[in-house]
Design an enzyme around this catalytic site. Structure first.
Site, PDB file in Angstrom:
ATOM      1  N   HIS A  26      -4.697 -25.312 -41.103  1.00  0.00           N
ATOM      2  CA  HIS A  26      -6.179 -25.275 -41.181  1.00  0.00           C
ATOM      3  C   HIS A  26      -6.682 -24.138 -40.290  1.00  0.00           C
ATOM      4  O   HIS A  26      -6.812 -24.290 -39.077  1.00  0.00           O
ATOM      5  CB  HIS A  26      -6.760 -26.613 -40.729  1.00  0.00           C
ATOM      6  CG  HIS A  26      -8.234 -26.724 -40.954  1.00  0.00           C
ATOM      7  ND1 HIS A  26      -8.822 -27.811 -41.575  1.00  0.00           N
ATOM      8  CD2 HIS A  26      -9.269 -25.893 -40.649  1.00  0.00           C
ATOM      9  CE1 HIS A  26     -10.132 -27.634 -41.640  1.00  0.00           C
ATOM     10  NE2 HIS A  26     -10.427 -26.467 -41.066  1.00  0.00           N
ATOM     11  N   HIS A  28      -9.518 -20.757 -39.875  1.00  0.00           N
ATOM     12  CA  HIS A  28     -10.653 -19.916 -40.299  1.00  0.00           C
ATOM     13  C   HIS A  28     -10.433 -18.524 -39.734  1.00  0.00           C
ATOM     14  O   HIS A  28     -10.473 -18.337 -38.514  1.00  0.00           O
ATOM     15  CB  HIS A  28     -11.978 -20.464 -39.774  1.00  0.00           C
ATOM     16  CG  HIS A  28     -12.293 -21.839 -40.274  1.00  0.00           C
ATOM     17  ND1 HIS A  28     -12.970 -22.053 -41.450  1.00  0.00           N
ATOM     18  CD2 HIS A  28     -11.999 -23.071 -39.768  1.00  0.00           C
ATOM     19  CE1 HIS A  28     -13.094 -23.353 -41.648  1.00  0.00           C
ATOM     20  NE2 HIS A  28     -12.502 -24.001 -40.661  1.00  0.00           N
ATOM     21  N   LYS A 112     -10.483 -26.981 -51.108  1.00  0.00           N
ATOM     22  CA  LYS A 112     -11.209 -27.577 -49.979  1.00  0.00           C
ATOM     23  C   LYS A 112     -12.519 -28.168 -50.457  1.00  0.00           C
ATOM     24  O   LYS A 112     -13.300 -27.494 -51.131  1.00  0.00           O
ATOM     25  CB  LYS A 112     -11.483 -26.502 -48.922  1.00  0.00           C
ATOM     26  CG  LYS A 112     -12.206 -26.991 -47.680  1.00  0.00           C
ATOM     27  CD  LYS A 112     -11.291 -27.753 -46.740  1.00  0.00           C
ATOM     28  CE  LYS A 112     -12.054 -28.351 -45.552  1.00  0.00           C
ATOM     29  NZ  LYS A 112     -12.204 -27.424 -44.453  1.00  0.00           N
ATOM     30  N   HIS A 149     -13.210 -32.113 -45.775  1.00  0.00           N
ATOM     31  CA  HIS A 149     -14.016 -32.212 -44.546  1.00  0.00           C
ATOM     32  C   HIS A 149     -14.754 -33.541 -44.664  1.00  0.00           C
ATOM     33  O   HIS A 149     -15.714 -33.654 -45.419  1.00  0.00           O
ATOM     34  CB  HIS A 149     -14.997 -31.035 -44.436  1.00  0.00           C
ATOM     35  CG  HIS A 149     -15.802 -31.100 -43.170  1.00  0.00           C
ATOM     36  ND1 HIS A 149     -15.625 -30.223 -42.128  1.00  0.00           N
ATOM     37  CD2 HIS A 149     -16.757 -31.973 -42.763  1.00  0.00           C
ATOM     38  CE1 HIS A 149     -16.437 -30.544 -41.137  1.00  0.00           C
ATOM     39  NE2 HIS A 149     -17.145 -31.601 -41.499  1.00  0.00           N
ATOM     40  N   HIS A 187      -8.892 -32.352 -39.728  1.00  0.00           N
ATOM     41  CA  HIS A 187      -9.394 -32.570 -38.354  1.00  0.00           C
ATOM     42  C   HIS A 187      -9.886 -33.999 -38.131  1.00  0.00           C
ATOM     43  O   HIS A 187     -11.069 -34.232 -37.878  1.00  0.00           O
ATOM     44  CB  HIS A 187     -10.473 -31.558 -37.977  1.00  0.00           C
ATOM     45  CG  HIS A 187     -11.419 -31.160 -39.090  1.00  0.00           C
ATOM     46  ND1 HIS A 187     -12.154 -32.079 -39.787  1.00  0.00           N
ATOM     47  CD2 HIS A 187     -11.739 -29.957 -39.610  1.00  0.00           C
ATOM     48  CE1 HIS A 187     -12.885 -31.452 -40.691  1.00  0.00           C
ATOM     49  NE2 HIS A 187     -12.646 -30.155 -40.605  1.00  0.00           N
ATOM     50  N   ASP A 260      -7.897 -25.829 -36.938  1.00  0.00           N
ATOM     51  CA  ASP A 260      -9.324 -25.595 -37.196  1.00  0.00           C
ATOM     52  C   ASP A 260      -9.864 -24.503 -36.283  1.00  0.00           C
ATOM     53  O   ASP A 260     -11.030 -24.554 -35.863  1.00  0.00           O
ATOM     54  CB  ASP A 260     -10.152 -26.883 -37.055  1.00  0.00           C
ATOM     55  CG  ASP A 260     -11.514 -26.758 -37.737  1.00  0.00           C
ATOM     56  OD1 ASP A 260     -11.699 -25.840 -38.550  1.00  0.00           O
ATOM     57  OD2 ASP A 260     -12.400 -27.578 -37.433  1.00  0.00           O
TER      58      ASP A 260
END
Ligand code: DOR
Ligand code: ZN
Length: 372
Positions: A26, A28, A112, A149, A187, A260
């Site tokens: 995960h 970004h 996602k 999420h 998460h 994350d």
């Protein structure tokens, strides 16, 4: 499997652990100057990263994902063999055929689901989960995992309850409607969600971040407001942090790394309305190792870091190794991005563990065809 981990004594006298190179499921990375600035940190720690698609605009087509993957490959530091694995961003209108095409072509390996408005760049997300049933049915059929999420978006729901409400109102019904769909609850932040993962394993898994293992909701207000500890889902009470530490270090196959890591410029965090996201990419593995050490579970670190996620995604574990050492180290307080900077989670602090060396994998992979 953790028997592969080797405990050694290093010249400094501290303990050292050699594990297969880990993956971050995960990540970004953003784009442009931010991508160039943050990628070296993730690439130094992880052999592969599952790249989140919440760019502006989001990655909703096969062509956009393929182009983004090329930009990531081009931004790698010289000599890096970091492999980005891509995801697609689900909207109310994405076509099942497009999702399947990207999967069949090896461009993305998962999709996602952001409930619309739940977090950073989620406003193009899904407003009605039952409404995308045809996409989810197709994913179920082709064995493509859905990454969620898991937070309710009703502004009337208390922010600390949003994960729990989502699980009750959206996740459990979704699991019933799609009994063959592979799902990752990203998460995880509550003890109750951990139990939902366990009860539905192995087709459901959960990622756990380093920061949710180290901070609770009080940390965000310790001595004043600490915007660099604010992320979504927001950290919860201490009992949840303790449950997360037990789960991550337990050796259970349904839990694995997803940092994350979510960089934002300092000004966007230190603001009247600061963004959610913690830049943890530079200190992730050191932090996980510390937690496993504190919990007396270093023999389970390799499973959590390097084996469980690969097994869930049906990929081979990395062949190379990384040596992690119980020796103090420090990472800079912030990293420069153009004329801005990004504050590093646990930057400028003594870290109890260091990354000693990484040995690359011993085989080559055709990036265009993806992993086999
Ligand atoms: O805190 C977060 N930041 N949570 C997310 O889900 C997204 C992320 C980001 O992209 O900044
Ligand atoms: Zn994220």
């Amino acid at each position: 499997m953790s028997s592969n981990a080797l405990f050694d004594t290093v010249p400094s006298g501290g303990a050292a652990l050699t594990i297969r190179r880990p993956d971050d499921w995960h990540v970004h990375l953003r784009d442009g100057a931010m991508l160039a600035a943050v990628l070296p940190y993730t690439a130094a720690q992880f052999a592969r990263g599952l790249i989140m698609p919440n760019l502006v605009p989001p990655v909703t087509s096969v062509a956009a994902a393929a182009a983004y993957r090329e930009r990531i490959l081009a931004a790698r530091p010289s000599g890096s063999d970091f492999l980005p694995l891509m995801t697609c961003y689900l909207t109310d209108h994405i076509a099942p055929d497009e999702v399947e095409k990207g999967h069949a072509e090896g461009v993305w390996i998962a999709a996602k689901l952001y409930p619309a408005g739940a977090t950073t760049n989620a406003h193009h997300g899904v407003t009605d989960i039952p409404g995308i049933a045809p996409v989810l049915e197709r994913m179920e059929k082709i064995g493509m995992p859905l990454l969620i999420h898991g937070e309710a978006t009703d502004p009337a729901v208390d922010i600390f309850d949003r994960e729990a409400v989502f699980m009750d109102q959206s996740l459990l019904p979704l699991l019933k409607r799609h009994p063959g769909l592979k799902v990752v609850i990203e998460h995880v932040t509550t003890a109750e969600t951990l139990d939902i993962v366990r009860a539905n394993a192995p087709r459901v898994a959960g990622t756990i971040t380093p920061h949710h293992l180290m901070i609770n909701r009080t940390s965000i207000f310790q001595g004043g407001l600490r915007p660099h500890l604010y992320c979504l889902p927001v950290a919860k009470r201490e009992r949840h942090r303790l449950a997360l530490r037990k789960a991550a270090t337990s050796g259970e196959g349904c839990f694995f790394i997803g940092t994350d890591t979510a960089p934002h410029a300092r000004g966007a965090k230190e603001s009247a309305c600061g963004c959610a996201g913690v830049f943890v990419g530079a200190t992730a593995l050191q932090s996980y190792a510390q937690v496993f050490d504190e919990e007396g579970a270093l023999d389970h670190l390799e499973a959590f870091a390097s084996l469980n996620g690969a097994r869930f995604y049906g990929l081979v574990p990395n062949a190379g190794t990384v040596m992690i050492e119980k020796r103090k180290s420090r990472v800079a307080a912030s990293i420069a991005v153009g004329d801005q900077e990004v504050v590093v989670f646990r930057g400028d602090e003594d870290l109890a563990w260091s990354i000693a060396e990484a040995k690359p994998r011993r085989w080559s992979i055709d990036l265009r065809r993806g992993f086999v």
